[in-house]
Write an enzyme that holds these catalytic residues in place. Sequence first.
Site, PDB file in Angstrom:
ATOM      1  N   HIS A 126      17.144  98.105  52.629  1.00  0.00           N
ATOM      2  CA  HIS A 126      17.814  98.366  51.375  1.00  0.00           C
ATOM      3  C   HIS A 126      18.639  97.436  50.862  1.00  0.00           C
ATOM      4  O   HIS A 126      19.265  97.563  49.752  1.00  0.00           O
ATOM      5  CB  HIS A 126      18.597  99.677  51.980  1.00  0.00           C
ATOM      6  CG  HIS A 126      18.767 100.968  51.024  1.00  0.00           C
ATOM      7  ND1 HIS A 126      17.861 101.149  50.048  1.00  0.00           N
ATOM      8  CD2 HIS A 126      19.668 102.026  50.836  1.00  0.00           C
ATOM      9  CE1 HIS A 126      18.118 102.098  49.333  1.00  0.00           C
ATOM     10  NE2 HIS A 126      19.148 102.885  49.824  1.00  0.00           N
ATOM     11  N   ASN A 142      24.989 104.516  47.178  1.00  0.00           N
ATOM     12  CA  ASN A 142      24.761 105.389  46.164  1.00  0.00           C
ATOM     13  C   ASN A 142      25.894 105.461  45.544  1.00  0.00           C
ATOM     14  O   ASN A 142      25.970 106.288  44.415  1.00  0.00           O
ATOM     15  CB  ASN A 142      24.900 106.869  47.340  1.00  0.00           C
ATOM     16  CG  ASN A 142      23.625 106.801  48.182  1.00  0.00           C
ATOM     17  OD1 ASN A 142      22.672 106.323  48.025  1.00  0.00           O
ATOM     18  ND2 ASN A 142      23.720 108.027  48.864  1.00  0.00           N
ATOM     19  N   ASP A 174      15.766  97.235  45.892  1.00  0.00           N
ATOM     20  CA  ASP A 174      14.439  97.510  46.578  1.00  0.00           C
ATOM     21  C   ASP A 174      13.772  98.741  45.977  1.00  0.00           C
ATOM     22  O   ASP A 174      14.485  99.319  45.186  1.00  0.00           O
ATOM     23  CB  ASP A 174      14.899  98.115  47.829  1.00  0.00           C
ATOM     24  CG  ASP A 174      15.867  99.074  48.147  1.00  0.00           C
ATOM     25  OD1 ASP A 174      15.421 100.098  48.513  1.00  0.00           O
ATOM     26  OD2 ASP A 174      16.999  99.274  47.703  1.00  0.00           O
ATOM     27  N   ASN A 189      18.946 105.922  44.604  1.00  0.00           N
ATOM     28  CA  ASN A 189      20.493 106.584  44.159  1.00  0.00           C
ATOM     29  C   ASN A 189      21.303 105.404  43.809  1.00  0.00           C
ATOM     30  O   ASN A 189      22.520 105.702  43.081  1.00  0.00           O
ATOM     31  CB  ASN A 189      20.866 107.153  45.618  1.00  0.00           C
ATOM     32  CG  ASN A 189      20.271 108.348  45.920  1.00  0.00           C
ATOM     33  OD1 ASN A 189      19.953 109.192  44.967  1.00  0.00           O
ATOM     34  ND2 ASN A 189      20.058 108.639  47.184  1.00  0.00           N
TER      35      ASN A 189
END
Length: 186
Positions: free
Chosen positions: A19, A67, A92, A113
Site C-alpha cells: 500500500h 483513506n 498502488d 480509498n
Amino acid sequence: MKMIVGLGNIGTRYDETRHNTGFMVVDQLARDYHLGAFTHLKQEAVAVSGVINGEKVMLVKPTTFMNDSGRAVGPLVDYYDIDLDDLVIVNDDLDMPVGKVRLKTHGASGGHNGLKSIISVLGTKNFNRVKVGIDHPQHGTVVSHVLGKFSKEERPKFDQAVEQAEHALEDWINGEDFAKLMNAYN
C-alpha cells in the site's frame, strides 16, 4: 510547479508494504535527484521540493492515513495553486499484476480509498495518475495483502515497476504530454 503525490500510510510499520507503493516511487525520485529530506508541512503532509531537469517539482507524501489522503492533497493543491494538469498521484493498484505500470488522465477510484478521498475533496476525477500493480491476494484478505510486503519473487518485478514509473514521471516533468505518455507506457 509540478506536484507529484505518492500515496501510502505514514509510520515505520507500513514501510515497504504494497500500500506504500506511492511513497516508494516518490522516495526513489527524491534519492535519484538528491532533493534532500522530506519536511513536515502544515497541510498534513511531508514534502521535498527541488528542480528536476529545469522544472520546479514538489514531491509529497500525505501524513494522513491512506483513506484520508484528500485531506492533505486538496489543501496543498489550493495553497500552491497547482493546476490539475500539473498534478500526478502515484498509487498502488490491486487490479494489475506486480510489475505493471499504467498511466491515466482521469477516471473513477477503482475501489482505491485514497483516490476516493482525493476525488471527493478535489471535486473531480480529472487528474493524472501513475498506477503501479500490486496484484490481488492469492490467499488471505485484501487488507493483509495491501499491508504486507512483497515476496522475494515479487520484489524484482516491483523494483522494475518503480523504475518504469519514475521514467514516466521524468518524461512528464520534461514536458511530455501526459495523455501521450499513456500510449508509451500503457
